[in-house]
Design an enzyme around this catalytic site. Sequence first.
Site, short mmCIF file in Angstrom:
data_model
loop_
_atom_site.label_atom_id
_atom_site.label_comp_id
_atom_site.label_asym_id
_atom_site.label_seq_id
_atom_site.Cartn_x
_atom_site.Cartn_y
_atom_site.Cartn_z
CG HIS A 41 -3.26 -2.45 5.92
ND1 HIS A 41 -4.39 -1.22 5.83
CD2 HIS A 41 -1.98 -2.39 6.41
CE1 HIS A 41 -2.87 -0.93 4.68
NE2 HIS A 41 -2.04 -1.16 4.48
CG HIS A 83 -0.71 5.07 4.46
ND1 HIS A 83 -1.63 5.55 3.26
CD2 HIS A 83 -0.24 4.16 4.32
CE1 HIS A 83 -0.93 4.83 2.85
NE2 HIS A 83 -0.44 4.28 2.89
O1 G3P Z 1 3.04 -1.64 4.51
C1 G3P Z 1 2.25 -3.05 3.69
C2 G3P Z 1 1.14 -2.45 3.37
O2 G3P Z 1 0.90 -1.07 4.35
C3 G3P Z 1 1.80 -0.93 2.54
O3 G3P Z 1 0.60 -0.56 1.41
O4 G3P Z 1 0.13 2.04 1.60
O5 G3P Z 1 -0.88 0.68 3.49
O6 G3P Z 1 1.07 1.17 3.48
P1 G3P Z 1 0.93 1.03 2.44
CA CA Z 2 1.93 0.31 5.99
#
Ligand code: G3P
Ligand code: CA
Length: 309
Positions: A41, A83
């Site tokens: 992530h 992000h």
């Molecule tokens: O993309 C999966 C997860 O990353 C979604 O939440 O806010 O971390 O992009 P976010």
């Molecule tokens: Ca994401």
Amino acid sequence: MPKGHRLASLLVATVAALPWVGKSADQRSGDGIPAFANIAHRGASGSAPEATRPAFEQAVAAGADYLEMDIQMSRDGHLVAIHDTDLDRTTDGSGRVGEHTLAELKALDAGSWFNRAHPGQADPAYAGVQLLTLDEILEAFGTDRRYYIETKSPELYPGVEEKLIETLEAHDLIQHRNVVLQSFSAESLKTLKALNANVPLIQLLWYGLDANGDLVEASGATPPLASAGAADFRAIAGYAAGIGPNVEDGGQRVVDASFVRRAHRAGLLVHVYTVDDTTTMNELIDAGVDGIFTNFPARLDRVLDRRAD
Ligand code: G3P
Ligand code: CA
């Protein structure tokens, strides 16, 4: 029932009931997605500044199957991995990403914040690391690597889907079946599908606890969790290969074996975000999920290794 048939039925039932055990390089037919996906992530963002070169390098070293990233667009139309829609948290800049040119974005320090926020993981080498364009990431890590790319806040960036598909096609990534695209926006996913039907799509879901204690889905892709049924999941399966739900909110678990069964019956993969503790990783694997987003891909890799022993 004859004894042989009883044994065969028992075997089928037992195998069907078994949680997925151990990691595997096997892929589902056609789409290139591993049987179980370790999704880093924002890279290995638990140990390095998110979505920067060190985070992606550490994710590769950790054995992650996918480098996950969120894509936004600079004022002059370049795709950049970041992000937040604002620069303030993860760089020394401020204001909206989309109000800055690529040259302005590349001049920012995207690493020092991490050293301040996580002194235990700090590394002087992180100071001054740059934001990366999608092109830079694909050139640095190559087409043999897998990427899991989110159109983040696509409503802010008209044309982002066209630009994204164009970039992936230019790098032959779709042809190599090494990319998954994800979004909270069903509209963005459908636009991507219309541009290139060969890339697997994941509908992200966010179930949040409301004042009544109901888990309500924010993107609008399903009704509240308690009433989300087969027809809702089948509707998503009409355009996506899977769903990406949050694991819990306010201590209420969203993803359990029943949730996964409902999704699987509709033909949907379940890739759940974002899980960093090994207990929850094991519980989710027991529940039958097909992949986990984690900030610590090395930790998930160890969990998978232990289960394979
Ligand atoms: O993309 C999966 C997860 O990353 C979604 O939440 O806010 O971390 O992009 P976010
Ligand atoms: Ca994401």
